[in-house]
Design a protein around this motif. Sequence first.
Motif, PDB file in Angstrom:
ATOM      1  N   LYS A  75      -5.265  -3.468   6.293  1.00 25.19           N
ATOM      2  CA  LYS A  75      -5.251  -3.397   4.842  1.00 25.19           C
ATOM      3  C   LYS A  75      -6.668  -3.137   4.344  1.00 25.19           C
ATOM      4  O   LYS A  75      -7.646  -3.518   4.986  1.00 25.19           O
ATOM      5  CB  LYS A  75      -4.721  -4.699   4.235  1.00 25.19           C
ATOM      6  CG  LYS A  75      -3.220  -4.864   4.325  1.00 25.19           C
ATOM      7  CD  LYS A  75      -2.795  -6.099   3.540  1.00 25.19           C
ATOM      8  CE  LYS A  75      -1.278  -6.239   3.536  1.00 25.19           C
ATOM      9  NZ  LYS A  75      -0.845  -7.424   2.760  1.00 25.19           N
ATOM     10  N   LYS A  76      -6.758  -2.529   3.145  1.00 23.14           N
ATOM     11  CA  LYS A  76      -8.069  -2.168   2.609  1.00 23.14           C
ATOM     12  C   LYS A  76      -8.146  -2.554   1.136  1.00 23.14           C
ATOM     13  O   LYS A  76      -7.270  -2.214   0.354  1.00 23.14           O
ATOM     14  CB  LYS A  76      -8.311  -0.667   2.787  1.00 23.14           C
ATOM     15  CG  LYS A  76      -8.218  -0.230   4.253  1.00 23.14           C
ATOM     16  CD  LYS A  76      -8.100   1.267   4.417  1.00 23.14           C
ATOM     17  CE  LYS A  76      -7.849   1.644   5.862  1.00 23.14           C
ATOM     18  NZ  LYS A  76      -6.471   1.349   6.303  1.00 23.14           N
ATOM     19  N   THR A  77      -9.234  -3.252   0.809  1.00 22.16           N
ATOM     20  CA  THR A  77      -9.470  -3.668  -0.570  1.00 22.16           C
ATOM     21  C   THR A  77     -10.774  -3.066  -1.067  1.00 22.16           C
ATOM     22  O   THR A  77     -11.787  -3.098  -0.371  1.00 22.16           O
ATOM     23  CB  THR A  77      -9.538  -5.208  -0.680  1.00 22.16           C
ATOM     24  OG1 THR A  77      -8.227  -5.746  -0.530  1.00 22.16           O
ATOM     25  CG2 THR A  77     -10.082  -5.650  -2.029  1.00 22.16           C
ATOM     26  N   LEU A  78     -10.749  -2.520  -2.285  1.00 22.57           N
ATOM     27  CA  LEU A  78     -11.970  -2.068  -2.950  1.00 22.57           C
ATOM     28  C   LEU A  78     -12.574  -3.275  -3.659  1.00 22.57           C
ATOM     29  O   LEU A  78     -11.958  -3.841  -4.568  1.00 22.57           O
ATOM     30  CB  LEU A  78     -11.671  -0.960  -3.960  1.00 22.57           C
ATOM     31  CG  LEU A  78     -12.886  -0.455  -4.746  1.00 22.57           C
ATOM     32  CD1 LEU A  78     -13.903   0.218  -3.824  1.00 22.57           C
ATOM     33  CD2 LEU A  78     -12.460   0.499  -5.859  1.00 22.57           C
ATOM     34  N   LEU A  79     -13.777  -3.665  -3.231  1.00 22.18           N
ATOM     35  CA  LEU A  79     -14.377  -4.897  -3.720  1.00 22.18           C
ATOM     36  C   LEU A  79     -15.127  -4.728  -5.033  1.00 22.18           C
ATOM     37  O   LEU A  79     -15.128  -5.627  -5.869  1.00 22.18           O
ATOM     38  CB  LEU A  79     -15.339  -5.464  -2.666  1.00 22.18           C
ATOM     39  CG  LEU A  79     -14.711  -5.818  -1.314  1.00 22.18           C
ATOM     40  CD1 LEU A  79     -15.789  -6.281  -0.351  1.00 22.18           C
ATOM     41  CD2 LEU A  79     -13.645  -6.897  -1.479  1.00 22.18           C
ATOM     42  N   VAL A  90      -9.096   5.475  -5.857  1.00 23.43           N
ATOM     43  CA  VAL A  90      -8.858   4.034  -5.703  1.00 23.43           C
ATOM     44  C   VAL A  90      -7.412   3.787  -5.278  1.00 23.43           C
ATOM     45  O   VAL A  90      -7.133   3.012  -4.357  1.00 23.43           O
ATOM     46  CB  VAL A  90      -9.182   3.277  -7.006  1.00 23.43           C
ATOM     47  CG1 VAL A  90      -8.739   1.812  -6.902  1.00 23.43           C
ATOM     48  CG2 VAL A  90     -10.670   3.357  -7.317  1.00 23.43           C
ATOM     49  N   VAL A  91      -6.497   4.459  -5.934  1.00 20.21           N
ATOM     50  CA  VAL A  91      -5.077   4.299  -5.610  1.00 20.21           C
ATOM     51  C   VAL A  91      -4.767   4.872  -4.221  1.00 20.21           C
ATOM     52  O   VAL A  91      -3.981   4.296  -3.458  1.00 20.21           O
ATOM     53  CB  VAL A  91      -4.204   4.964  -6.689  1.00 20.21           C
ATOM     54  CG1 VAL A  91      -2.725   4.937  -6.297  1.00 20.21           C
ATOM     55  CG2 VAL A  91      -4.403   4.266  -8.032  1.00 20.21           C
ATOM     56  N   SER A  97      -7.267  -3.303  -5.323  1.00 21.72           N
ATOM     57  CA  SER A  97      -8.590  -3.164  -5.922  1.00 21.72           C
ATOM     58  C   SER A  97      -8.855  -4.350  -6.829  1.00 21.72           C
ATOM     59  O   SER A  97      -7.927  -4.988  -7.333  1.00 21.72           O
ATOM     60  CB  SER A  97      -8.715  -1.857  -6.701  1.00 21.72           C
ATOM     61  OG  SER A  97      -7.845  -1.824  -7.818  1.00 21.72           O
ATOM     62  N   MET A  98     -10.133  -4.642  -7.021  1.00 23.23           N
ATOM     63  CA  MET A  98     -10.535  -5.752  -7.877  1.00 23.23           C
ATOM     64  C   MET A  98     -10.969  -5.196  -9.229  1.00 23.23           C
ATOM     65  O   MET A  98     -11.718  -4.224  -9.287  1.00 23.23           O
ATOM     66  CB  MET A  98     -11.642  -6.553  -7.212  1.00 23.23           C
ATOM     67  CG  MET A  98     -11.142  -7.222  -5.936  1.00 23.23           C
ATOM     68  SD  MET A  98     -12.342  -8.298  -5.177  1.00 23.23           S
ATOM     69  CE  MET A  98     -11.242  -9.244  -4.099  1.00 23.23           C
ATOM     70  N   ASN A  99     -10.495  -5.828 -10.292  1.00 21.12           N
ATOM     71  CA  ASN A  99     -10.688  -5.272 -11.628  1.00 21.12           C
ATOM     72  C   ASN A  99     -10.944  -6.369 -12.643  1.00 21.12           C
ATOM     73  O   ASN A  99     -10.543  -7.525 -12.459  1.00 21.12           O
ATOM     74  CB  ASN A  99      -9.453  -4.472 -12.050  1.00 21.12           C
ATOM     75  CG  ASN A  99      -9.273  -3.224 -11.226  1.00 21.12           C
ATOM     76  OD1 ASN A  99      -9.835  -2.184 -11.531  1.00 21.12           O
ATOM     77  ND2 ASN A  99      -8.483  -3.313 -10.154  1.00 21.12           N
TER      78      ASN A  99
END
Length: 364
Positions: A75-79, A90-91, A97-99
Motif C-alpha cells: 500500500k502507498k500513502t502520500l504523506l 495523487v489518485v 492521501s493526507m489532507n
Amino acid sequence: MRKRYPCVEVDLSKVTHNVKEVLSMCSKKGINVIGVTKVFCAETSIVQAMLDGGITHIGDSRIQNLKKVKDMNCKKTLLRISMESEAEDVVKYSDISMNSELNTIEVLDKAAKSLGKIHNIVLMVDVGDLREGVLEEDVIGIVKEILKLENIRLVGLGTNVTCYGGVLPDRNNLGKLVKLKHDIKALFNIELSIISGGNSSSLYMIMNSTIPVEINQLRIGEGIVLGRETAFGQLIPNCYDDAFILKGEIVEIKNKPTVPKGTIGMDAFGQRPHFEDKGIRKRAIVAIGRQDIKVEGLSPLDKNISIFGASSDHLILDVTDSKSQFKVGDIVKFKMDYGCLLAAMTSGYVEKYYEEELAISIVV
C-alpha cells in the motif's frame, strides 16, 4: 567495481533487521507501521529491504517517489498535504492521501470521479505543533462536508508533531484524535479505521507503554533507517544506527594554523565564523561539502577525528589525534543524522551503493 566518492553505503540487511524490530515492538501495542521512504527518495532497493522485513505499507511526501514504486506490492500513502495541481497523480499513485483543505479534497473527488476510482483520505488534525492540520474545533464541520463527496472515502484521522514546532506527542494531544474518532462515530455513524499518531517521535510512547490504546498507526522513517526514536534521540533496542554510512575521499593533508590570517568577514554562506586557537594541527580536506550534506549532522566513526568546518565543496577535518596515518586518497567514514542523510541521499553528487552484509553484532 571501483567505488566513486563521496558515497553513501547502505547495508540492506541492517535496514531489514531494523524493520523487523520496529514492527515487533509496534505490533505488541496493536499499531501498524507505514515505512516512510522519503529520506532515501524511495530507492527501490531500500524499499524492497523494508518489504523483506515485513512492511506492507509505505509512505512518501512526493508523488515522484511514489511513481518509482508503483509496481511494488504494498500500500502507498502520500504523506505531504496534497497539491491541487497534482490531484490526478495523487489518485493514480497513492492508495491514501493526507489532507487538511476542503477545497483540495473536492478537487481530489473530481479527479477520482474522472478516473473511475474511490480515493481514500486521512484528515490531518493540528493538535498543537502548528504544521499541517485542521484545528480541533473545525474537524466536525469539515467531516460533514467530506461525507457529501461521492468519490472520496474518509478512512481516518492523523496528526504530525515534533517536525516543525518540536511539540512532543503525549497522552493529551494524541488523545484528542481518539476523542474526535468517537465524536465522529456518534454524529455520523462511521467507524474510522485509521488513527495515525505521528512519526518516529511517538516511538518513545511505545517504548514506555504510554501511547493511547486506540492509536493504531505510526509513520516511521528515522526509527527504521537510523534506529532511533526522535523525541529524545534514544536508540531503539536491538536496532542498528549504522545502516547508512557516508564515505569521503581525502584530497589534501597539511599542517596548518587553526586561526586564519587577516580581517575576518562573512563566509560563503553569509556567516561570520569564529575560530579557537589550537595551534598547528594536521588538517585533512575531504571532497564533500554543504551542497551535499548537513555538516552539523556528521559524526566521524573515528572518535579521534573532529570537524573544523566546511564550505560548499570541502569538509575540513582535524586528524591530528587519529591513530590512522592518513594520506591523500584515503577514505574517511561518517555516521549521519536524519537531516544529513536526507541531503546526502538527495544529492546527485553523492554516489549510492546498496549492499547485503551479514549483520554480526548490534551497533549501539
